[in-house]
Design a protein around this motif. Structure first.
Motif, short mmCIF file in Angstrom:
data_model
loop_
_atom_site.label_atom_id
_atom_site.label_comp_id
_atom_site.label_asym_id
_atom_site.label_seq_id
_atom_site.Cartn_x
_atom_site.Cartn_y
_atom_site.Cartn_z
N THR A 118 -27.81 69.89 -29.08
CA THR A 118 -26.82 68.92 -30.26
C THR A 118 -25.30 69.15 -29.47
O THR A 118 -24.43 68.40 -30.15
N LYS A 119 -24.87 69.88 -28.55
CA LYS A 119 -23.75 70.46 -27.78
C LYS A 119 -23.27 70.30 -27.13
O LYS A 119 -22.32 69.66 -26.32
N ASP A 120 -24.73 70.21 -26.55
CA ASP A 120 -24.78 69.98 -24.60
C ASP A 120 -25.76 69.41 -23.99
O ASP A 120 -26.72 68.86 -24.79
N SER A 121 -25.54 68.10 -22.52
CA SER A 121 -25.96 67.96 -22.17
C SER A 121 -26.45 68.06 -20.65
O SER A 121 -24.75 68.05 -19.88
N ILE A 122 -27.14 68.18 -20.02
CA ILE A 122 -27.25 67.92 -18.42
C ILE A 122 -28.65 67.56 -18.03
O ILE A 122 -29.66 68.02 -18.26
N SER A 123 -28.39 66.88 -17.11
CA SER A 123 -29.06 66.37 -16.48
C SER A 123 -29.29 66.44 -15.26
O SER A 123 -28.28 66.49 -14.28
N ILE A 146 -30.43 76.08 -12.79
CA ILE A 146 -29.53 76.59 -14.17
C ILE A 146 -27.52 76.62 -14.28
O ILE A 146 -27.86 77.52 -13.44
N PRO A 147 -27.09 75.68 -13.93
CA PRO A 147 -25.84 76.51 -13.65
C PRO A 147 -24.65 77.76 -14.50
O PRO A 147 -25.25 78.04 -15.96
N LYS A 148 -24.10 78.49 -13.64
CA LYS A 148 -23.95 79.40 -14.53
C LYS A 148 -23.13 78.92 -16.16
O LYS A 148 -22.88 80.50 -16.62
N ASN A 149 -22.27 78.59 -15.83
CA ASN A 149 -21.41 77.40 -16.77
C ASN A 149 -22.09 77.74 -17.90
O ASN A 149 -21.53 77.55 -18.81
N THR A 151 -23.68 76.94 -21.34
CA THR A 151 -24.07 77.58 -22.33
C THR A 151 -25.24 78.19 -22.97
O THR A 151 -26.44 77.24 -23.31
N PRO A 152 -25.63 79.01 -23.31
CA PRO A 152 -27.23 79.44 -23.67
C PRO A 152 -27.20 78.84 -25.15
O PRO A 152 -26.57 78.39 -25.82
N GLY A 153 -28.51 78.54 -25.19
CA GLY A 153 -28.99 78.10 -26.84
C GLY A 153 -30.40 77.50 -26.26
O GLY A 153 -31.61 77.66 -25.05
N TYR A 154 -31.47 76.94 -27.41
CA TYR A 154 -31.77 75.83 -27.24
C TYR A 154 -32.11 74.80 -27.19
O TYR A 154 -31.29 74.01 -27.06
#
Length: 189
Positions: A118-123, A146-149, A151-154
């Protein structure tokens, strides 16, 4: 002249002799039409010009099944990846694709993996070359970092074959699970 192998590098386009309505008027049978369609599939047809003619109602099921076999038709049979991955880590994945069509895709469209919540997205664009996915089974395994920065989460794991310029899904897959944006959900990580 090697024409039998040209379908591997370029599309085979065919055009109907007369029209479907003329075939009907000439008393072509359903079996004759099916035979013609089967022959086009042997030659790895990618596109067909029907001369804007109508299809007789009784042949519509034949035509619809034929269209599903023409060109490429990618089915994702298996996707596996670990349940967790760390930032600045590698997300390895294994895929098994089946091209149920009779030809490859002749244009370069990248295979992409997307992580979204719901907060982040990366392709992540992969180096898969779908132009090499001939009819039958195609295995593709790789990993993304996976980039170092990040955000952790599901996150939802999604896959798509995307437009190289926009990064948005371009090719529909022959599987369920497509969202409103055209990505296909594969599970959570």
């Amino acid at each position: 002249f090697g024409a039998q192998d040209n379908w591997i590098k370029g599309p085979v386009s065919m055009e109907i002799c007369y029209t479907f309505l003329k075939w009907k008027a000439d008393n072509f049978t359903k079996e004759q039409v099916q035979y013609i369609f089967d022959q086009t599939l042997k030659w790895h047809i990618s596109s067909f010009n029907a001369k804007s003619s109508a299809v007789p109602a009784e042949w519509e099921p034949l035509v619809n099944e034929w269209l599903k076999k023409m060109g490429y038709r990618f089915v994702l049979r298996k996707f596996s990846c670990p349940a967790t991955v760390k930032r600045n880590g590698k997300l390895s994945y294994q895929t098994w694709w089946e091209n149920k069509g009779v030809a490859p895709c002749y244009k370069h469209f990248p295979l992409a993996i997307r992580l979204k919540n719901t907060k982040d997205s990366i392709s992540f664009l992969t180096d898969a070359d779908i132009r090499e996915w001939l009819p039958g089974d195609n295995l593709y395994d790789n990993s993304v970092f996976i980039p170092k920065n990040f955000t952790p989460g599901y996150y939802d794991v999604q896959i798509g074959i995307v437009d190289p310029l926009s990064g948005k899904p371009k090719i529909q897959l022959a599987i369920e699970g497509k969202d409103a944006e055209g990505w296909y959900g594969l599970g959570k990580i």
